[in-house]
Each structure stands twice: as structure tokens, then as C-alpha cells.
Design a protein around this motif. Structure first.
Motif, PDB file in Angstrom:
ATOM      1  N   GLU A   1      -9.112  -0.617   3.064  1.00 14.84           N
ATOM      2  CA  GLU A   1      -8.088   0.422   2.590  1.00 14.84           C
ATOM      3  C   GLU A   1      -8.819   1.567   1.703  1.00 14.84           C
ATOM      4  OE1 GLU A   1      -5.965  -1.784  -0.798  1.00 14.84           O
ATOM      5  OE2 GLU A   1      -5.862  -3.660   0.494  1.00 14.84           O
TER       6      GLU A   1
ATOM      7  N   LEU B   1       0.631  -1.156  -0.160  1.00 17.69           N
ATOM      8  CA  LEU B   1      -0.218   0.151  -0.081  1.00 17.69           C
ATOM      9  C   LEU B   1       1.021   1.266  -0.046  1.00 17.69           C
ATOM     10  CD1 LEU B   1      -2.592  -1.352   2.648  1.00 17.69           C
ATOM     11  CD2 LEU B   1      -2.592  -1.268   0.469  1.00 17.69           C
TER      12      LEU B   1
ATOM     13  N   VAL C   1      -0.545   6.334   4.679  1.00 17.54           N
ATOM     14  CA  VAL C   1      -1.514   4.909   4.733  1.00 17.54           C
ATOM     15  C   VAL C   1      -2.178   5.022   6.026  1.00 17.54           C
ATOM     16  CG1 VAL C   1      -1.491   2.717   4.561  1.00 17.54           C
ATOM     17  CG2 VAL C   1       0.092   3.927   3.105  1.00 17.54           C
TER      18      VAL C   1
ATOM     19  N   THR D   1      -8.944  -6.836   3.929  1.00 20.17           N
ATOM     20  CA  THR D   1      -8.209  -5.637   4.207  1.00 20.17           C
ATOM     21  C   THR D   1      -9.189  -4.442   4.369  1.00 20.17           C
ATOM     22  OG1 THR D   1      -7.523  -4.970   2.129  1.00 20.17           O
ATOM     23  CG2 THR D   1      -5.971  -6.398   3.635  1.00 20.17           C
TER      24      THR D   1
END
Length: 694
Positions: free
Chosen positions: A331, A307, A313, A329
């Protein structure tokens, strides 16, 4: 005489005592366990369970019985852990249950206890040193615990074979505990994780040798030595964090390998049944992150996801394996926080996902928002379809297991919390809430302000007649990243209503950087704390004055806040005295070079490479500009935002000849749970604001 609202709020921990917390559901969904205090004023948590079939509640552990009425005695390490977790309660504050549902374990006064759940029998297990964060292996045979000596130890539930699995080699090492940064800024409180088969563990070891030593003194008691603390201030070294696979058979531990130089933060770990461990590691600048799978036998890792983000992030729920080995996940994708499966987003454009509750064959259960002020429980199927389990203007949380889901609800129109158990084929059951009734009911209006539609809460005195008088305006923000004040929960505005009843229009406004509105909204503050967060409060003042011209006096505007809110309050009167006429700044960060690495560098960069960013966001250069009344409040025992922040700003103000007020709080940390301190502190603040805005 009736106690004041501030005293009642302090006594009841803001009316949270008596609300079930730390809720867990057994793997078969038949039993719900939780911690709850016996009433709304006692701080000692008890362990309870609810039988889902009958709805009957049973008391499992009462700390008063276990300790025979003795007071708790906490180790410095446990006190520090609770400070990181903002834990003000006592008694049982955490517990763990094995996967078989036979045993639970907990610690009291640094001692280790196990509960045979079938027999409801509590026994003390032998332990070495002050026990920290005990956890049962999933098969219910052993309890592992960290201790104050930096060891990770294990004892079987029969109370034999207490032994060290790993021990520190130097005084600056510790095994099995989360380092300061993980606990304070990454929301990771754990330092070890059992294998599903109970035969081994993943164990963190941190070494603070390179972390600068700071000294937290108690000026009110000069006979006591200052407390040494390793504090990783922005731009200075972090703890060296490594991860090891440790077996119970006495074999030498195996280090888990990854590129530590490139990814020094160990952020998330999950070790689920039927899969190898999954880690998430993060670069120092937080612009890159790897999701790694670990081979426990060799310690080798392979990359599952990489990522990247130009700003940072975002850390959310731990990545984990779902059905069929799929990687689940959370994201940021196309401006939305989404659930992703093997890198592909399955949640649509409606929801901003906040956290993963559970992953099962039926999909991913999450908390999410379609309106930033509300939080709902939503099941997202792997095909992308959604099932919304909650509704209404409210904030919800959930835990789930074995098909049973427990939903905690706090709604805008009420100050009470409900806890409801939903099991297949059964009518919903309620877990009793024993919190004290609030002495008032907020009359709060949630609004959208200005071009950016800032979410805000507006509260007038409950006896105010619209158009009868123009009141001073009091802004009450936090205003910083990763914290949201404007939510559809009546209990959240009890203090704001009490302040309004003192003769103010109180406004709580969430600006850019706060959660719930997507990655672009949150990243507006990157390198621009002062500019962006202050401008949003300025815009909120203007919008409120326009919205309520007959009820608000824009010539009398105060601002108050704590922590980042304290920074924002002081900044307001220093930088915009044309808008803000008085401020109370509690525990403010005044110089970001004095705050910790992970938080500060995420938003402002590294002070060595971005010194001008730090200068532009510091309050110290603004000291000569003060022309409005300013009260600074700081706990002298604060080990998070240390008192040096307020003392340095005060020195700069004095050097510039600018009058101000400083209120030092002896023995008080970043929290102020003491009744007398909390009550008088709030009364003094309100009197200061009343005088300055009269």
C-alpha cells in the motif's frame, strides 16, 4: 556482410532469447524449472529443470519433438492473449506445475499436454477446442483449461473425463479468461484459480455485450474482412465481470457477491493454502478499492481492507494471507509504497516496494528500490527489520520456494544476465544463459538532472572525443506512467548506444509519473499528461545542454518514442518547437478518448465529467501549430493503440496545411517483432532524424 544492430536486436528479441524465464521453484526447494530457448536466436521455448543438489540441468520438453517438427498454429484468442502479454516468442511460453511436483502441463498449437516429471514422459490429453492457459490442480489430479469457445473445462491427468464445468450462454460471454482490460492494463492474465484441495475453482466470467465493437482492417489486403474487436474506449462500457465458485462434482456454480456497481474492476485474486480466497476489487474511477475475503460455500464476501486515494489506488501484488492468517498487502503510506500486515506498515522509509516475491514465516520477500534506478531483493521481517540479499548498481528479480531463492540479475556494467540459485547450506548455483552476445557495450552515464533530479541516461558515440564537436541531441523517452526506462541495466541501453553511434548524444530521461520514486511523484501527472511529462523532457534538454556545452548542440534537438513515448514525441514538436526541432512518433496515442477505459480514466478522469482534461491532453487541437518535421509510424493491425490515432492526427495536420510524414506498417501490431520490418523501420527513423538535424 555483418547484420545491422537493428536486425540482430529483432532476431534475438533484444538479446533476451536464451535467458531463462518463467522460473518456478518446487515447494520443497529441490527443483527449479524454467523456460529457455535452445540458443539466442531460436524463438521456440523449451521446458527445463535444474536439480538444486547437483546443479544438473535436464531438458523436459522440446516443442520440436512434441509437434514432430510442425509449425505452431495459434487460435485468434491465443494470439490476442500473447499480444496483451507482449509475448513475441513461440514454443512453450508458459507452463504449470502441481503442488506435488509430479506433473506439469502446457499448451502447444492449441493442444493440451501433460508431463510426468518423474518419468520425464510427455502425453497429449484430450481437449475440446483450442486450449488456453491450462493449469493443474495443486494435488496433481486434474488440469483445467479455458478454450476458444468460452468454456472452462477439466480433464484428469490420465486423459479421461474431459468435460465442461461451465459454458457461455451467449456469444459475448467467456469463462476462465481475463478480459481485455485486466490483461492489458491491470497485469492480470489469469481467469481461474484452483482451490488448494483441488476440488473446486474460482472462475471469472466476462460478458462483452455492452462493449463497443471496433473493426481492425487490413488495407493492404482488401479481400480480407475486418477483424471485429470489442474495445472499451474511455467513457464507454467495460466488460461485465463476475466471479464464480465452481466445483468438480457438477453442482451449480455459486456467484461471489460484492457491490459490482461501486467496484466494477476485479483486480487481484489469491487462494493460498489454509485460507479462504482473498480478492481486490476496484472502483471505476480507481479512487477506492476493497480487499475482500470470500466464503466459497456461499459466495459471500467480507471486507478486510478499504483503500482510498484522491487520485488513484495503485495496484501492486495481490493481497494474501501470511503466517497466522495475517493479511499482507502493498500500500501507499506516507508517500512510500510499503509492505503492510493487517493494515500496519512494516517496511520503513528506506525502500520503495515494487512487488512481493514470497511470504513465509521468516517474513516478506520483496523487490524494492532505495535508489530509483536500482531494484534489489529484500527480506522484510514481520518486526520491520530488513535483510538485503543483493547489492550493486543492478536490477534484480526473484522467485522463491521451499527456502530456495532464484535471483535474476542485470547490471549496469554488463549486457549479460545472470541467474543464480541460492539454497540453504549450499554454494550458489548458476543456470546457464544462452543469449547471443551483444555486438556493442553501452557507455552509459546515469545522472540526475535539474531541480527535480530527473534520473537520466546519457550516451555519446563510442568514438566521441569530449569537446571535439557539438552533436545533435536526441531524446528517447517513454515518459509515461507505470514504465521506467532509466535502470541500472546495461542491456537496456543497447539501442540507445547504437543510435548514439549514428552521431547523436542520446538521452533517456524518466520524468514525473514513472515508478520508483513514491506516490506523490507518480501522481504529479494526474489530469496533466501533456503539461507535466513534456515539461520534464524540456527541463532535461536544458540540463544536458548546460552539463555538456561543448558536446551538445541545443539548437538541434530531436525526440523519438513509441506508444506513450510516441505521444510525447509528437507533443514535443507541436507544443514546444522552440526546444524540439524534429520528432519520430511511433504508435502514438493522439486522442485519449480513443484509448481504453482503465488506463485513461485512471489518469485523466471520465470524458463525460472531465471533457476539458481530455481536450487539454489531446494532440488534435495542436495540429495547426506544427512547424517542425514530424514522422508518424503506426502498425495497421494494432489493436491496442489503433491506427485511427495516427490517421486522425494526420487528417488534422492536412486540414491545417501542415506537412508531415506518415509511415503505415501493414500487418504490424503494437509490437514489431519481424526482422525486416524492425530493421528497416529503425534505419528509416535514424535517416529521417539525421537529415532534419544535420
Amino acid at each position: 556482410m555483418t547484420d545491422s544492430y537493428p536486425r540482430l536486436a529483432a532476431r534475438t528479441l533484444r538479446f533476451t532469447l536464451g535467458i531463462p524465464r518463467n522460473v518456478t521453484v518446487s515447494p520443497d526447494g529441490a527443483t527449479v524449472r524454467f523456460i529457455r530457448t535452445p540458443d539466442g536466436v531460436t524463438r521456440s521455448g523449451q521446458l527445463w529443470e535444474l536439480d538444486v543438489a547437483s546443479g544438473a540441468e535436464s531438458l523436459l520438453v522440446d516443442p520440436q519433438d512434441v509437434l514432430a517438427g510442425a509449425d505452431e498454429d495459434l487460435s485468434p484468442e491465443e494470439r490476442s492473449r500473447r499480444e496483451r502479454a507482449r509475448e513475441s516468442a513461440g514454443g512453450l511460453v508458459s507452463y504449470d506445475v502441481d503442488g506435488t511436483g509430479r506433473w506439469a502441463c502446457f499448451t502447444l498449437s492449441g493442444r493440451l499436454f501433460a508431463v510426468h516429471l518423474g518419468a520425464n514422459a510427455v502425453r497429449e490429453l484430450p481437449a475440446t477446442g483450442a486450449v488456453i492457459d491450462p493449469r493443474l490442480d495443486p494435488t496433481g489430479r486434474h488440469v483445467a483449461y479455458a478454450n476458444s469457445a468460452g468454456e472452462l473445462r477439466v480433464v484428469d491427468v490420465a486423459g479421461t473425463q474431459d468435460r465442461a464445468l461451465v459454458s457461455p450462454e451467449t456469444p459475448t460471454q467467456a469463462w476462465g479468461r481475463a478480459e481485455f482490460i485486466a490483461a492489458e492494463e491491470m497485469d492480470r492474465m489469469r481467469g481461474f484459480w484452483w482451490a488448494p484441495d483441488g476440488r473446486s475453482l474460482l472462475v471469472e466470467r466476462y460478458d462483452d455485450a455492452e462493449v463497443p465493437v471496433w473493426h481492425i482492417a487490413d488495407p493492404a489486403n482488401p479481400d480480407r474482412p475486418a477483424v471485429e474487436q470489442r474495445y472499451p474506449a474511455a467513457g464507454t462500457p467495460n466488460s461485465i465481470v463476475t466471479l464464480w465458485h465452481v466445483t468438480l462434482d457438477g453442482s451449480a456454480p455459486t456467484e461471489v457477491t460484492w457491490d459490482h456497481a461501486a467496484f466494477e474492476y476485479l483486480a487481484r485474486i489469491d487462494w493460498s493454502e489454509g485460507s479462504d480466497p482473498v480478492l481486490q476489487v476496484l472502483s471505476r474511477d480507481q479512487r477506492r478499492s476493497l480487499v475482500l475475503e470470500v466464503d466459497p460455500a456461499t459466495g459471500a464476501t467480507r471486507t478486510l481492507r478499504e483503500l482510498a486515494d484522491d487520485a488513484w489506488v495503485e495496484l501492486s501484488s495481490a493481497p494474501r494471507r501470511g503466517p497466522g492468517g495475517r493479511l499482507v498487502t502493498v500500500e501507499d503510506v506516507d508517500g512510500r509504497r510499503r509492505v503492510c500486515v493487517d493494515g500496519t506498515a512494516i517496511s520503513g522509509d528506506t525502500w520503495q516496494v515494487r512487488s512481493i516475491v514470497d511470504v513465509s514465516d521468516s517474513g516478506v520477500l520483496v523487490t524494492a528500490s532505495d535508489e530509483p534506478t536500482e531494484v534489489h531483493v529484500v527480506r522484510i521481517s514481520f518486526d520491520g527489520s530488513t535483510d538485503v540479499l543483493t547489492q550493486g548498481r543492478a536490477v534484480h528479480g526473484a522467485v522463491s520456494g521451499g527456502g530456495t531463492t532464484v535471483i535474476v540479475r542485470s547490471e549496469l556494467e554488463s549486457t549479460t544476465t545472470t541467474v543464480t540459485v541460492h539454497a540453504p547450506g549450499r554454494e550458489p548455483a548458476s543456470i546457464r544463459v544462452l543469449s547471443e552476445p551483444a555486438p556493442l557495450t553501452p557507455e552509459v552515464e546515469l545522472v540526475r538532472l535539474g531541480d527535480r533530479e530527473l534520473r537520466a541516461a546519457v550516451l555519446f558515440p563510442r568514438d566521441h572525443v569530449p569537446g571535439s564537436r557539438r552533436l545533435p541531441l536526441l531524446m528517447d523517452p517513454y515518459g509515461g506512467p507505470h514504465a521506467q526506462r532509466v535502470l541500472a541495466s546495461g542491456r537496456m541501453f543497447l539501442e540507445a548506444q547504437w543510435m548514439a553511434d549514428q552521431g547523436f548524444c542520446v538521452v533517456v530521461a524518466d520524468g514525473r509519473g514513472t515508478p520508483g520514486r513514491g506516490s506523490a511523484w507518480e501522481r504529479e501527472i494526474h489530469h496533466r499528461f501533456a503539461e507535466v511529462t513534456l515539461q520534464d523532457q524540456v527541463d532535461a534538454v536544458a540540463a544536458i545542454a548546460e552539463r555538456h556545452p561543448d558536446d551538445v548542440d541545443a539548437g538541434r534537438v530531436g525526440i523519438t518514442g513509441w506508444s506513450y513515448g510516441g505521444y510525447l514525441a509528437a507533443l514535443a514538436v507541436l507544443a514546444r518547437p522552440d526546444v524540439f526541432h524534429a520528432a519520430v512518433a511511433g504508435a502514438p496515442v493522439t486522442e485519449w478518448r480513443l484509448y481504453d477505459t482503465c488506463y485513461t480514466e485512471r489518469y485523466l478522469g471520465h470524458p463525460a465529467t472531465d471533457p476539458q482534461v481530455y481536450d487539454e491532453n489531446s494532440l488534435l487541437p495542436l495540429a495547426p501549430r506544427l512547424e517542425r518535421p514530424l514522422m508518424l509510424i503506426h502498425g495497421l493491425a494494432d489493436d491496442n493503440v489503433v491506427a485511427a490515432h495516427t490517421l486522425r492526427l494526420s487528417s488534422a495536420l492536412l486540414a491545417a496545411g501542415r506537412a508531415h510524414t506518415v509511415l503505415p506498417l501493414s500487418g504490424v501490431t503494437h509490437m514489431t517483432p519481424q526482422e525486416e520490418v524492425a530493421e528497416n523501420l529503425k534505419l528509416i527513423q535514424m535517416e529521417f532524424l539525421r537529415q532534419q538535424l544535420a
